[in-house]
Design an enzyme around this catalytic site. Structure first.
Site, PDB file in Angstrom:
ATOM      1  N   GLY A   1       0.829  -1.196   0.000  1.00 25.71           N
ATOM      2  CA  GLY A   1       0.000   0.000   0.000  1.00 25.71           C
ATOM      3  C   GLY A   1       0.860   1.241   0.000  1.00 25.71           C
ATOM      4  N   GLY A   2       0.232   2.373   0.290  1.00 25.85           N
ATOM      5  CA  GLY A   2       0.955   3.628   0.243  1.00 25.85           C
ATOM      6  C   GLY A   2       1.985   3.772   1.337  1.00 25.85           C
TER       7      GLY A   2
ATOM      8  N   GLY B   1       3.699   1.005   2.846  1.00 21.52           N
ATOM      9  CA  GLY B   1       4.733  -0.026   2.838  1.00 21.52           C
ATOM     10  C   GLY B   1       4.214  -1.346   2.314  1.00 21.52           C
TER      11      GLY B   1
ATOM     12  CB  VAL C   1       1.479  -6.602   4.348  1.00 21.52           C
ATOM     13  CG1 VAL C   1       1.093  -7.462   5.546  1.00 21.52           C
ATOM     14  CG2 VAL C   1       0.962  -5.188   4.518  1.00 21.52           C
TER      15      VAL C   1
ATOM     16  CE  LYS D   1      -0.665  -4.860   8.848  1.00 27.70           C
ATOM     17  NZ  LYS D   1      -1.886  -4.138   9.212  1.00 27.70           N
TER      18      LYS D   1
ATOM     19  CG  ASP E   1      -7.616   3.776   6.124  1.00 24.99           C
ATOM     20  OD1 ASP E   1      -8.468   4.287   5.363  1.00 24.99           O
ATOM     21  OD2 ASP E   1      -6.619   3.162   5.702  1.00 24.99           O
TER      22      ASP E   1
END
Length: 449
Positions: free
Chosen positions: A38-39, A41, A43, A57, A152
Site C-alpha cells: 500500500g501507500g 509499505g 506486508v 508490515k 481508516d
C-alpha cells in the site's frame, strides 16, 4: 495498508514470492512471501522460531527516514498494543526507534479481505451481513475503549475468518484527543469511506468510524460504496454534500446504516446503541452463527481451507533468485545463534588399542599365524580341558558327575544343548595338547572310565 487484491482466488498468488530486493528476516520473523502492499509499505507473511505466523508490515524507507513520522508511528503503535478483543488483530511485536526499518507484526488471519471476498463471490447474504455488522461493532467497541480512533475503516482492512471478522491496520490510527502530528492540509483516510468532518476539518472521532462502518457494510451488501467515483475530489464532494444512494441495499440493512451516514457526527448513534439496535431474537441467531464459525457462505469457507493448504506449501518455497542457506545460517548469510549443527553419526576415530600378535608356536613346526577361533563350546556335563596338563576344576552341581544331577539322554538332542563361554574377543587360542593327556578326565558316557 491494502491487502492483496485478487479476484480469481483468495490469498497469495503466483506473484507473492519474495524477490531479491525483499528482506528475508525482520526481527524474530522469517519472511515467507508477500501478502500485499500500500501507500505506507509492504506486508509480508512471517513465521517466528516458535512457529507463530504473523503479518509483518514494513514501512517505506522514505517514511522511516522522517523523524516526525517515526515518532508518530511509535506513539500510535504503543496505543494500538493496548487494544485487545476477539474481532481485532493483535499487535505481536514491533521495531524500536533506532532500527533501520520501521515495522510491526500483527496476528495473521488466514482468510480473505472483505473486498477480495465480494470481488470473488459477489455481495454477501443478509445473515452474513448481520454477523459482519455485529463483529465489526465489537471490534470498534474494543478500539474505542482503548482511546483509539481507527480512521481508516474500509473493506480491505476487514479480514474474514471462520470465527468472525477481524479489523486490522492501525498504522494511521491516532489517540483520541491527542495533538495530531500530521502536516497541515494532509488528509488521512480513504475517499469514499471518510466522514464529512474528516474531509472538511480533518477531525476524527468514534462517530467517524461509525460513518466508515456504514459505508463498509453497504459495500458488502452491494459491491459498491455509497459515494463511488473515479475522481477522489468528486467523491469527497459527494461525501460532504450528497445523500447516499441506498436503493440497492436490503431493507433490514438500510435500517441499520442510514442513521450512521448522517452528515452531523453528533446525530449518529454510538457503538453501544448500534449493538442494541437489532431485535433480541435476531441478535441471538447471529451470535450463534459467529460463536460456532457458521457465519460465512460455504464457498468462502472452502476457499479459506484451500488457502491454508497453499500457505503451507508456500512456506517451503525458497525465495526466487536466492541461494539456499547454509546450515546454521540465515538466508542472508548471517550466522544463526539459535541453530546448531550436528551430524547424525559421530565421525569414526582410530582405535588406539594395539592388535594382539596372533602368532603361536605349534611344537616343532615353527610359528604359524592363524585367525582367532570361534569361542569354544562344551556340552552340558562336560568339563573344559585345563591348559598345560593341570587338573580340571571340580565339577559343579549341574555337571554330569555331580550327585543328583540329571543324566543326559543321548537320544534326546534337546538334552545335549551347548553353551557359549563368554571369552574376550582378543583372547589367543589355547595351546594344543596331546589328546591322550586330557582325555582321561572326560566322563565315560557308558558309566566306565
Amino acid at each position: 495498508m491494502d491487502g492483496a487484491r485478487d479476484g480469481e482466488e483468495i490469498g497469495p498468488g503466483v506473484g507473492s514470492a519474495l524477490e531479491r530486493s525483499d528482506p528475508v528476516r525482520i526481527g524474530p520473523y522469517q519472511l515467507l512471501g508477500r501478502l500485499g502492499s500500500g501507500g505506507m509499505g509492504k506486508v509480508y507473511l512471517g513465521r517466528s522460531r516458535t512457529g507463530h505466523l504473523a503479518a509483518v508490515k514494513v514501512l517505506h524507507d522514505q517514511l522511516a527516514e522522517d523523524r516526525a513520522f517515526r515518532t508518530r508511528f511509535v506513539r500510535e503503535l504503543n496505543a494500538a498494543s493496548r487494544v485487545s478483543g476477539r474481532f481485532t488483530a493483535a499487535v505481536l511485536a514491533s521495531g524500536g526507534m533506532d532500527e533501520e526499518r520501521l515495522w510491526m507484526a500483527t496476528e495473521y488471519v488466514p482468510g480473505p479481505s472483505l473486498n477480495q471476498a465480494v470481488s470473488a463471490f459477489g455481495p454477501l447474504t443478509t445473515p452474513t451481513l448481520l454477523a459482519l455488522w455485529l463483529g465489526l461493532l465489537g471490534a470498534l467497541e474494543s478500539i474505542h475503549a482503548a482511546g483509539i480512533v481507527h480512521r481508516d475503516l474500509k473493506p480491505s482492512n476487514v479480514l474474514l475468518a471462520e470465527d468472525g471478522p477481524r479489523l486490522i491496520d492501525f498504522g494511521i490510527s491516532a489517540l483520541a484527543g491527542a495533538t495530531s502530528l500530521t502536516g497541515t492540509g494532509v488528509v488521512v483516510g480513504t475517499p469514499g469511506y471518510m466522514a464529512p468532518e474528516e474531509v472538511q476539518r480533518g477531525e476524527s472521532g468514534p462517530s467517524s468510524d461509525v460513518f466508515a462502518l456504514a459505508c463498509t457494510l453497504m459495500y458488502a451488501a452491494t459491491g459498491t460504496g455509497p459515494f463511488e467515483g473515479t475522481n477522489p475530489m468528486g467523491v469527497m464532494f459527494r461525501v460532504v454534500h450528497d445523500a447516499p444512494d441506498l436503493s440497492r441495499v436490503p431493507d433490514q440493512i438500510t435500517a441499520l446504516i442510514r442513521p450512521c451516514l448522517d452528515k452531523d457526527p453528533l446525530s449518529r448513534p454510538s457503538v453501544p446503541e448500534l449493538i442494541n439496535m437489532l431485535p433480541a431474537a435476531e441478535t441471538e441467531g447471529v451470535s450463534r452463527l459467529l460463536a460456532h464459525g457458521k457465519w460465512l457462505p460455504d464457498a468462502i469457507r472452502r476457499q479459506m481451507r484451500d488457502h491454508a493448504g497453499k500457505v503451507f506449501e508456500w512456506d517451503g518455497v525458497r525465495p526466487s533468485g536466492r541461494p539456499a542457506a547454509r546450515p546454521g545460517h540465515h538466508e542472508d548469510g548471517e550466522p544463526d545463534p539459535h541453530t546448531g549443527t550436528f551430524s547424525e553419526e559421530p565421525p569414526s576415530q582410530p582405535d588406539p588399542t594395539p592388535r594382539p600378535d596372533r602368532t603361536i608356536t605349534l611344537g616343532v613346526d615353527g610359528p604359524v599365524r592363524e585367525p582367532l577361533p570361534e569361542p569354544p563350546t562344551v556340552s552340558q556335563g562336560s568339563a573344559a580341558a585345563p591348559p598345560n596338563g593341570s587338573p580340571p576344576n571340580p565339577p559343579g552341581p549341574y555337571d554330569a558327575g555331580a550327585t543328583g544331577a540329571p543324566e543326559p539322554d543321548p537320544a534326546n538332542e534337546a538334552s545335549l544343548r551347548t553353551h557359549t563361554l563368554p571369552l574376550p574377543a582378543d583372547l589367543p587360542p589355547l595351546p594344543r595338547t596331546p589328546r591322550p593327556i586330557w582325555r582321561r578326565w572326560l566322563p565315560d558316557r557308558r558309566g566306565t572310565r
